[in-house]
Write a protein that holds these residues in place. Structure first.
Motif, PDB file in Angstrom:
ATOM      1  N   ILE A  14       0.936  -0.878   0.306  1.00 52.79           N
ATOM      2  CA  ILE A  14      -0.365  -0.219  -0.318  1.00 52.79           C
ATOM      3  C   ILE A  14       0.164   1.041   0.135  1.00 52.79           C
ATOM      4  N   ASP A  16      -0.056   5.593  -1.135  1.00 46.94           N
ATOM      5  CA  ASP A  16      -0.777   6.606  -1.038  1.00 46.94           C
ATOM      6  C   ASP A  16      -1.051   6.934  -2.669  1.00 46.94           C
ATOM      7  N   VAL A  19      -3.232   4.085  -4.042  1.00 46.09           N
ATOM      8  CA  VAL A  19      -4.588   4.554  -3.778  1.00 46.09           C
ATOM      9  C   VAL A  19      -4.756   5.375  -4.623  1.00 46.09           C
ATOM     10  N   THR A  76     -11.284   8.690   0.783  1.00 43.64           N
ATOM     11  CA  THR A  76      -9.671   8.372   1.536  1.00 43.64           C
ATOM     12  C   THR A  76      -8.622   9.407  -0.331  1.00 43.64           C
ATOM     13  N   THR A  90      -3.626   5.701   4.720  1.00 38.71           N
ATOM     14  CA  THR A  90      -3.710   4.380   4.372  1.00 38.71           C
ATOM     15  C   THR A  90      -3.470   3.426   4.581  1.00 38.71           C
TER      16      THR A  90
END
Length: 168
Positions: A14, A16, A19, A76, A90
């Motif tokens: 994960i 940013d 995402v 988010t 996140t």
């Protein structure tokens, strides 16, 4: 030894950037779960194969206060896009992203072909790719009542010697 169904899979840790790429390339998930999973079903695999893209929640996932289950990802992503802090960082929501053939019988692709297709679709190369046993990971996650690190188990399997040809 019983025959184990191993599925071609690619994963990203994960960030940013992951995402934001999901939001930009795929939009909102088609489904969100109370356990924190977020899912997209898209025909962007090798030769147009339907893939399931799944953000896996952290172990012991807790939904952010004042955010509906279906709004966690959009809220988010919007915050990150605006350069603002998300409702929860996140890495406290999700541990990573996985992409794999969505339907049994469509998993005959090679990991290298999957890796090329998903890297192009998302715009970020995966951290690992190869063959995994989803059943074993799912069984462990159920036994642990959602405390198991799914991404960790995926990465362990992807680092196994039988996946050596698929490492970056």
């Amino acid at each position: 030894m019983p025959d184990v169904a191993r599925i071609p899979t690619c994963v990203w840790r994960i960030s940013d950037a992951v995402v934001l790429a999901l939001d930009e390339q795929f939009g909102d998930p088609v489904d969100a779960y109370v356990n924190g999973s977020q899912t997209w079903l898209l025909e962007n695999g090798p030769a147009g194969m339907m893939l399931e893209w799944r953000l896996h929640p952290v172990g012991g996932y807790q939904r952010p206060a004042n955010v509906d289950t279906y709004d966690v990802f959009p809220a988010t992503a919007r915050a990150l896009f605006a350069g603002e802090p998300p409702p929860v960082p996140t890495d406290r929501l999700w541990e990573g992203l996985e992409a794999f053939p969505a339907y049994e019988g469509e998993d005959e692709t090679e990991p290298a072909l999957l890796k090329a297709a998903v890297g192009e679709a998302l715009g970020i190369e995966p951290d690992a790719c190869g063959l995994v046993d989803h059943q074993a990971i799912g069984d462990e996650w159920e036994r642990s009542r959602g405390q198991t690190t799914i991404l960790g188990r995926l990465l362990e399997q992807l680092a196994a010697p039988e996946n050596a040809d698929n490492h970056k």
